[in-house]
Structures are given as C-alpha cells and as structure tokens.
Design a protein around this motif. Structure first.
Motif, PDB file in Angstrom:
ATOM      1  N   ASP A  82       0.598  -1.420   0.101  1.00 21.37           N
ATOM      2  CA  ASP A  82      -0.002   0.058  -0.136  1.00 21.37           C
ATOM      3  C   ASP A  82       0.823   1.299  -0.029  1.00 21.37           C
ATOM      4  OD1 ASP A  82      -2.548  -1.282   0.000  1.00 21.37           O
ATOM      5  OD2 ASP A  82      -2.114  -1.873   2.017  1.00 21.37           O
ATOM      6  N   SER A  83       2.179   1.135  -0.201  1.00 25.54           N
ATOM      7  CA  SER A  83       3.121   2.302  -0.264  1.00 25.54           C
ATOM      8  C   SER A  83       2.898   3.108  -1.592  1.00 25.54           C
ATOM      9  CB  SER A  83       4.556   1.840  -0.242  1.00 25.54           C
ATOM     10  OG  SER A  83       4.734   1.178   0.790  1.00 25.54           O
ATOM     11  N   ASP A  84       2.600   4.474  -1.424  1.00 25.44           N
ATOM     12  CA  ASP A  84       2.254   5.272  -2.616  1.00 25.44           C
ATOM     13  C   ASP A  84       3.586   5.777  -3.360  1.00 25.44           C
ATOM     14  OD1 ASP A  84       1.989   8.237  -3.932  1.00 25.44           O
ATOM     15  OD2 ASP A  84       0.029   7.288  -3.693  1.00 25.44           O
ATOM     16  N   PHE A  85       3.579   5.510  -4.691  1.00 19.23           N
ATOM     17  CA  PHE A  85       4.845   5.487  -5.163  1.00 19.23           C
ATOM     18  C   PHE A  85       5.504   6.857  -5.154  1.00 19.23           C
ATOM     19  CE2 PHE A  85       3.114   2.047  -8.056  1.00 19.23           C
ATOM     20  CZ  PHE A  85       4.079   1.159  -7.661  1.00 19.23           C
ATOM     21  N   ARG A 118      -2.545   4.729 -14.233  1.00 19.55           N
ATOM     22  CA  ARG A 118      -3.464   4.619 -13.029  1.00 19.55           C
ATOM     23  C   ARG A 118      -2.787   3.839 -11.764  1.00 19.55           C
ATOM     24  NH1 ARG A 118      -7.467   3.408 -17.203  1.00 19.55           N
ATOM     25  NH2 ARG A 118      -7.257   1.446 -16.637  1.00 19.55           N
ATOM     26  N   PHE A 119      -1.433   3.409 -11.971  1.00 25.70           N
ATOM     27  CA  PHE A 119      -0.970   2.620 -10.902  1.00 25.70           C
ATOM     28  C   PHE A 119      -0.449   3.673  -9.860  1.00 25.70           C
ATOM     29  CE2 PHE A 119       0.527  -0.661 -14.000  1.00 25.70           C
ATOM     30  CZ  PHE A 119      -0.770  -1.365 -13.995  1.00 25.70           C
ATOM     31  N   LYS A 120      -0.964   3.742  -8.694  1.00 27.03           N
ATOM     32  CA  LYS A 120      -0.296   4.516  -7.489  1.00 27.03           C
ATOM     33  C   LYS A 120       0.407   3.860  -6.529  1.00 27.03           C
ATOM     34  CE  LYS A 120      -2.439   8.102  -9.715  1.00 27.03           C
ATOM     35  NZ  LYS A 120      -1.446   8.460 -10.733  1.00 27.03           N
ATOM     36  N   THR A 121       0.167   2.635  -6.228  1.00 29.87           N
ATOM     37  CA  THR A 121       0.635   1.684  -5.346  1.00 29.87           C
ATOM     38  C   THR A 121       1.002   0.548  -5.869  1.00 29.87           C
ATOM     39  OG1 THR A 121      -1.588   0.753  -4.558  1.00 29.87           O
ATOM     40  CG2 THR A 121      -0.864   2.797  -3.612  1.00 29.87           C
ATOM     41  N   PRO A 122       1.805  -0.337  -5.432  1.00 33.78           N
ATOM     42  CA  PRO A 122       1.919  -1.832  -5.756  1.00 33.78           C
ATOM     43  C   PRO A 122       0.842  -2.779  -5.613  1.00 33.78           C
ATOM     44  CG  PRO A 122       3.765  -1.185  -4.225  1.00 33.78           C
ATOM     45  CD  PRO A 122       2.728  -0.234  -4.284  1.00 33.78           C
ATOM     46  N   ARG A 123      -0.193  -2.414  -4.815  1.00 33.89           N
ATOM     47  CA  ARG A 123      -1.498  -3.026  -5.012  1.00 33.89           C
ATOM     48  C   ARG A 123      -2.471  -2.951  -6.177  1.00 33.89           C
ATOM     49  NH1 ARG A 123      -3.341  -6.000  -1.305  1.00 33.89           N
ATOM     50  NH2 ARG A 123      -2.251  -5.003   0.336  1.00 33.89           N
ATOM     51  N   ASP A 124      -2.119  -1.803  -6.798  1.00 30.32           N
ATOM     52  CA  ASP A 124      -2.825  -1.261  -8.228  1.00 30.32           C
ATOM     53  C   ASP A 124      -2.276  -2.321  -9.244  1.00 30.32           C
ATOM     54  OD1 ASP A 124      -4.321   0.737  -6.704  1.00 30.32           O
ATOM     55  OD2 ASP A 124      -2.818   2.233  -7.431  1.00 30.32           O
ATOM     56  N   ILE A 125      -0.824  -2.541  -9.156  1.00 32.33           N
ATOM     57  CA  ILE A 125      -0.197  -3.408 -10.166  1.00 32.33           C
ATOM     58  C   ILE A 125      -0.713  -4.717  -9.960  1.00 32.33           C
ATOM     59  CG2 ILE A 125       1.910  -4.138 -10.717  1.00 32.33           C
ATOM     60  CD1 ILE A 125       3.252  -1.695 -10.082  1.00 32.33           C
ATOM     61  N   PHE A 126      -0.841  -5.171  -8.476  1.00 39.66           N
ATOM     62  CA  PHE A 126      -1.137  -6.651  -8.255  1.00 39.66           C
ATOM     63  C   PHE A 126      -2.545  -6.711  -8.867  1.00 39.66           C
ATOM     64  CE2 PHE A 126      -3.685  -9.144  -5.151  1.00 39.66           C
ATOM     65  CZ  PHE A 126      -3.006 -10.218  -5.193  1.00 39.66           C
ATOM     66  N   GLN A 127      -3.455  -5.841  -8.568  1.00 41.40           N
ATOM     67  CA  GLN A 127      -4.868  -6.094  -9.051  1.00 41.40           C
ATOM     68  C   GLN A 127      -5.091  -6.140 -10.419  1.00 41.40           C
ATOM     69  OE1 GLN A 127      -7.577  -6.635  -6.887  1.00 41.40           O
ATOM     70  NE2 GLN A 127      -8.578  -7.213  -8.783  1.00 41.40           N
ATOM     71  N   TYR A 128      -4.303  -5.215 -11.219  1.00 39.32           N
ATOM     72  CA  TYR A 128      -4.196  -5.009 -12.807  1.00 39.32           C
ATOM     73  C   TYR A 128      -3.710  -6.479 -13.432  1.00 39.32           C
ATOM     74  CZ  TYR A 128      -3.316  -3.934 -17.523  1.00 39.32           C
ATOM     75  OH  TYR A 128      -3.005  -3.682 -18.953  1.00 39.32           O
ATOM     76  N   ILE A 129      -2.606  -7.070 -12.749  1.00 40.04           N
ATOM     77  CA  ILE A 129      -2.120  -8.370 -13.278  1.00 40.04           C
ATOM     78  C   ILE A 129      -2.924  -9.416 -12.768  1.00 40.04           C
ATOM     79  CG2 ILE A 129      -0.171 -10.057 -13.271  1.00 40.04           C
ATOM     80  CD1 ILE A 129       1.567  -7.244 -12.730  1.00 40.04           C
ATOM     81  N   ALA A 130      -3.726  -9.376 -11.599  1.00 42.39           N
ATOM     82  CA  ALA A 130      -4.651 -10.452 -11.226  1.00 42.39           C
ATOM     83  C   ALA A 130      -5.678 -10.282 -12.186  1.00 42.39           C
ATOM     84  CB  ALA A 130      -5.002 -10.375  -9.747  1.00 42.39           C
TER      85      ALA A 130
END
Length: 137
Positions: A82-85, A118-130
């Motif tokens: 949840d770290s903001d880039f 739209r990627f602001k956090t690693p969780r955004d990347i996680f959700q996109y790839i999932a």
C-alpha cells in the motif's frame, strides 16, 4: 547444422519421425512454427512448449515486491503493498515508467500507458495483473 521445420499437426511432446515423411505433410500455404528441429537426414525431433506456470495471489505479490525492491530508487524498508509511489517512495514520473517497464519484463506482457498511469501503489499493479492473468487463488 540444424534446419527448423514444423507443422501445425505436430502434436507429440517428443518423438522421432523420418524427415521425408515430415516434408510430405507440409504444404505451401501451411504456417510453419519452430516445433521441430531436423538433427540429421533421417530423424526429426518434435518439441512442444508448455504454457506459463499458473500464478497464485501469493506468488504474484512476492514477484511484484521483489521487482520493486530491486529497483535502486526504492527503499525496501518502506515498501509495502500500500506504499504510494510518489508520496511514500519518492518516485517521479520517469521512475514510474521504469517501474512499469520492469513489471512488464517480469510478467511478459505490455501494459498500455493509460493503464500504467493509474498505478499509484503496488496493490494497483497487483490488481491489474490479477485481472489480466485471471489469478483467483
């Protein structure tokens, strides 16, 4: 010297067939793929490649964290899902592009710029790839 020959009908994982027989099955309009390699005049080995290993949520998260922690400008101690880039990790727009390129290389597909913005956090990347790779477990 190896000659690459193949046909779409080649479905065996690994077998040996006479080259003359193999050539007789090919037509001019048939699409050739690198599945068979001619070893000598008499035999041909046919190989079939498997798909990617299935992803789980745990391995997906671990791979994202690993790729991000290996990036020079990210402090691994501050890195969480949840770290903001920009706010927490201090990345600028060029760093963001490099991070997205590293993720693309790791997972083997291209991420369109509109989605990457739209990627602001690693969780955004996680959700996109999932979502893209159909990761459910």
């Amino acid at each position: 010297m190896f000659r690459v020959i193949a046909s779409r009908a080649a479905t065996c994982a690994l077998r040996t067939v006479p080259v003359a027989k193999h050539f007789s099955t090919l037509t001019k309009k048939q699409v050739l793929t690198p599945l068979a390699v001619s070893i000598n005049k008499n035999t041909t080995q046919i190989r079939q490649f498997s798909a990617k290993a299935p992803l789980t949520k745990k391995t997906l998260e671990e791979r994202i964290i690993l790729v991000l922690s290996l990036y020079d400008k990210i402090d691994a101690k501050k890195l969480t899902m949840d770290s903001d880039f920009t706010k927490d990790l201090g990345l600028d727009s060029l760093d963001h592009v490099e991070v997205v390129m590293a993720i693309e290389e790791e997972f083997g597909f291209e991420i369109p710029d509109g989605d990457a913005d739209r990627f602001k956090t690693p969780r955004d990347i996680f959700q996109y790839i999932a979502d893209k790779e159909d990761v459910f477990e």
